[in-house]
Write an enzyme that holds these catalytic residues in place. Structure first.
Site, PDB file in Angstrom:
ATOM      1  N   THR A  86      -5.196   6.808   8.332  1.00 23.13           N
ATOM      2  CA  THR A  86      -5.776   7.156   6.943  1.00 23.13           C
ATOM      3  C   THR A  86      -5.982   5.968   6.131  1.00 23.13           C
ATOM      4  O   THR A  86      -6.398   6.021   5.070  1.00 23.13           O
ATOM      5  CB  THR A  86      -5.000   8.065   6.403  1.00 23.13           C
ATOM      6  OG1 THR A  86      -3.660   7.622   5.922  1.00 23.13           O
ATOM      7  CG2 THR A  86      -4.728   9.496   6.821  1.00 23.13           C
ATOM      8  N   THR A  87      -5.751   4.736   6.725  1.00 17.72           N
ATOM      9  CA  THR A  87      -5.745   3.665   5.912  1.00 17.72           C
ATOM     10  C   THR A  87      -6.559   2.461   6.954  1.00 17.72           C
ATOM     11  O   THR A  87      -6.441   2.578   8.180  1.00 17.72           O
ATOM     12  CB  THR A  87      -4.518   2.808   5.761  1.00 17.72           C
ATOM     13  OG1 THR A  87      -3.381   2.843   6.564  1.00 17.72           O
ATOM     14  CG2 THR A  87      -3.716   3.693   4.689  1.00 17.72           C
ATOM     15  N   HIS A 100       6.613   6.395   6.766  1.00 17.91           N
ATOM     16  CA  HIS A 100       6.134   6.008   5.118  1.00 17.91           C
ATOM     17  C   HIS A 100       5.492   7.269   4.525  1.00 17.91           C
ATOM     18  O   HIS A 100       5.415   8.171   5.163  1.00 17.91           O
ATOM     19  CB  HIS A 100       4.901   4.883   5.518  1.00 17.91           C
ATOM     20  CG  HIS A 100       3.735   5.600   6.181  1.00 17.91           C
ATOM     21  ND1 HIS A 100       3.588   5.489   7.315  1.00 17.91           N
ATOM     22  CD2 HIS A 100       2.749   6.050   5.416  1.00 17.91           C
ATOM     23  CE1 HIS A 100       2.492   5.975   7.539  1.00 17.91           C
ATOM     24  NE2 HIS A 100       1.945   6.344   6.498  1.00 17.91           N
ATOM     25  N   HIS A 124       2.746   8.557   1.037  1.00 19.39           N
ATOM     26  CA  HIS A 124       1.788   8.492   0.161  1.00 19.39           C
ATOM     27  C   HIS A 124       1.985   9.385  -1.016  1.00 19.39           C
ATOM     28  O   HIS A 124       2.796  10.524  -0.830  1.00 19.39           O
ATOM     29  CB  HIS A 124       0.469   9.006   1.031  1.00 19.39           C
ATOM     30  CG  HIS A 124       0.118   8.205   2.139  1.00 19.39           C
ATOM     31  ND1 HIS A 124      -0.771   7.362   2.377  1.00 19.39           N
ATOM     32  CD2 HIS A 124       0.596   8.440   3.282  1.00 19.39           C
ATOM     33  CE1 HIS A 124      -0.916   6.889   3.567  1.00 19.39           C
ATOM     34  NE2 HIS A 124       0.071   7.451   4.254  1.00 19.39           N
ATOM     35  N   HIS A 171       0.794  -1.265  -0.080  1.00 15.96           N
ATOM     36  CA  HIS A 171       0.254   0.050   0.030  1.00 15.96           C
ATOM     37  C   HIS A 171       0.706   1.154  -0.388  1.00 15.96           C
ATOM     38  O   HIS A 171       0.468   2.270  -0.643  1.00 15.96           O
ATOM     39  CB  HIS A 171      -0.805  -0.085   1.305  1.00 15.96           C
ATOM     40  CG  HIS A 171      -1.811  -0.983   1.484  1.00 15.96           C
ATOM     41  ND1 HIS A 171      -2.592  -1.574   0.276  1.00 15.96           N
ATOM     42  CD2 HIS A 171      -1.741  -2.138   2.173  1.00 15.96           C
ATOM     43  CE1 HIS A 171      -3.515  -2.484   0.590  1.00 15.96           C
ATOM     44  NE2 HIS A 171      -2.540  -3.000   1.792  1.00 15.96           N
ATOM     45  N   HIS A 225       4.670  10.581   6.477  1.00 13.64           N
ATOM     46  CA  HIS A 225       4.255  10.262   8.022  1.00 13.64           C
ATOM     47  C   HIS A 225       5.360   9.679   8.629  1.00 13.64           C
ATOM     48  O   HIS A 225       5.635   8.657   8.540  1.00 13.64           O
ATOM     49  CB  HIS A 225       3.058   9.381   7.767  1.00 13.64           C
ATOM     50  CG  HIS A 225       1.651  10.211   7.234  1.00 13.64           C
ATOM     51  ND1 HIS A 225       0.372   9.507   6.615  1.00 13.64           N
ATOM     52  CD2 HIS A 225       1.290  11.561   7.245  1.00 13.64           C
ATOM     53  CE1 HIS A 225      -0.038  10.338   6.096  1.00 13.64           C
ATOM     54  NE2 HIS A 225       0.310  11.407   6.432  1.00 13.64           N
ATOM     55  N   GLU A 229      -2.351  13.461   1.449  1.00  9.89           N
ATOM     56  CA  GLU A 229      -3.690  13.220   2.063  1.00  9.89           C
ATOM     57  C   GLU A 229      -4.304  14.425   2.587  1.00  9.89           C
ATOM     58  O   GLU A 229      -5.429  14.750   2.358  1.00  9.89           O
ATOM     59  CB  GLU A 229      -3.258  12.085   3.150  1.00  9.89           C
ATOM     60  CG  GLU A 229      -2.661  10.622   2.628  1.00  9.89           C
ATOM     61  CD  GLU A 229      -3.001   9.733   3.237  1.00  9.89           C
ATOM     62  OE1 GLU A 229      -2.690   9.286   4.593  1.00  9.89           O
ATOM     63  OE2 GLU A 229      -3.837   8.594   2.581  1.00  9.89           O
TER      64      GLU A 229
HETATM   65  O1  1SD Z   1      -1.037   4.187   6.013  1.00 12.55           O
HETATM   66  C1  1SD Z   1      -0.318   3.997   7.375  1.00 12.55           C
HETATM   67  C2  1SD Z   1      -0.427   2.331   7.213  1.00 12.55           C
HETATM   68  O2  1SD Z   1       0.659   2.107   6.610  1.00 12.55           O
HETATM   69  C3  1SD Z   1       0.050   2.020   8.880  1.00 12.55           C
HETATM   70  O3  1SD Z   1       1.401   2.610   8.970  1.00 12.55           O
HETATM   71  C4  1SD Z   1      -0.747   2.575   9.823  1.00 12.55           C
HETATM   72  C5  1SD Z   1      -0.646   2.330  11.169  1.00 12.55           C
HETATM   73  O4  1SD Z   1       0.468   2.737  11.412  1.00 12.55           O
HETATM   74  O5  1SD Z   1      -0.890   4.124   9.630  1.00 12.55           O
HETATM   75  C6  1SD Z   1      -1.169   4.444   8.530  1.00 12.55           C
HETATM   76  S1  1SD Z   1      -1.261   6.173   8.476  1.00 12.55           S
HETATM   77  O6  1SD Z   1      -2.546   6.738   9.107  1.00 12.55           O
HETATM   78  O7  1SD Z   1      -0.205   6.549   9.147  1.00 12.55           O
HETATM   79  N1  1SD Z   1      -1.369   6.862   6.991  1.00 12.55           N
HETATM   80 ZN    ZN Z   2       0.354   7.424   6.266  1.00  8.17          ZN
END
Ligand code: 1SD
Ligand code: ZN
Length: 258
Positions: free
Chosen positions: A201-202, A95, A97, A67, A120, A107
């Site tokens: 957000t996922t 990570h 996006h 993802h 993030h 986002e």
């Molecule tokens: O999209 C991430 C996901 O990969 C995972 O890291 C999750 C839990 O840490 O967080 C989401 S996010 O809300 O940081 N986008």
């Molecule tokens: Zn994220």
């Protein structure tokens, strides 16, 4: 994998509510559009502090999780201050996006403007025993959000973008024999930020995140962004446009540190 959530027409953000009802029934979902005129200045919002016990000899472990592209943090890193006060949050991973074009990918949006990507840095509240325990608690996580725009090359991110060859396939992992101090990826001015209570957000979209979104964006070059776009996602497509669009604000107050 075709029944899993993703970012296609069939399994994308508008369908997530089928397996994750909180996508629609939630009251503090993320991301949001940050309306800078509606945000309220709060003089109690002191500077945030992220202290990472970075060692130049530490390797970097990157993961294409199907993802997004994620970097697991092995060093000890602690975030305090700002809306977190003296609560301590431990850095778990960062990570990104990103979009298929430089005109989209982030986002959060700021006054309706979307950026080319969003970084993030995910932290968990050390009042819990682990990330896994904290992830679904209302005060469990704090995520730093950095807007990325297309511009000059970011020498710190090159450690990642120059080494994606072993990460093209979904669910692949690679360790890079170079070091990276995650704090080098933050903007120069971290004193100006917006903060609000939101969610992952996922999926599973847990409402557990204190979001801290910096005002100042950071630049990546076009080819650094293209390197991310060359990854393959869990649907076998180019990993692009892996962002969720803004969600209802539901009366939440966004606070500004500036
Ligand atoms: O999209 C991430 C996901 O990969 C995972 O890291 C999750 C839990 O840490 O967080 C989401 S996010 O809300 O940081 N986008
Ligand atoms: Zn994220």
């Amino acid at each position: 994998a075709s029944t899993e959530w993703g970012y296609t027409e069939e399994n994308g953000p508008y369908t997530w509510y089928k397996h994750f009802p909180i996508a629609r029934s939630g009251i503090r979902q993320s991301p949001i559009n940050i309306d800078s005129f509606e945000a309220e200045y709060d003089d109690a919002l002191t500077d945030i502090h992220l202290e990472v016990s970075y060692q130049a000899e530490d390797d970097v472990t990157l993961k294409n999780n199907g993802h997004n592209l994620q970097c697991q943090i092995t060093q000890l890193g602690y975030l305090t201050g700002g809306p977190l006060g003296n609560q301590q949050f431990r850095l778990e991973q960062f990570h990104l996006h990103w979009g298929s074009h430089d005109t989209r990918g982030s986002e959060h949006t700021i006054d309706g403007e979307q950026f080319a990507a969003e970084l993030h840095l995910v932290h968990w509240n050390t009042k819990y025993d682990s990330f896994a325990e904290a992830v679904d608690k209302s005060d469990g996580l704090a995520v730093l959000g950095v807007m990325i725009k297309s511009g000059i090359e970011n020498p710190f991110f090159s450690v990642v973008s120059d080494n994606l060859g072993g990460l093209i396939q979904a669910h692949s992992e690679d360790t890079i024999p170079s070091s990276l101090d995650p704090t080098d990826l933050l903007p120069g001015d971290i004193s100006a930020y917006w903060t609000y209570e939101g969610s992952l957000t996922t999926p599973p979209l847990f409402e557990s995140v204190q979001w801290i979104v910096f005002k100042e964006p950071v630049e990546f070059s076009h080819s650094q962004l293209d390197a991310l776009r060359s990854l393959i996602d869990s649907d076998g497509n180019a990993m692009q446009d892996n962002f969720r669009p803004p969600q209802p604000i539901n009366g939440r107050q966004v606070r500004a540190s500036f």
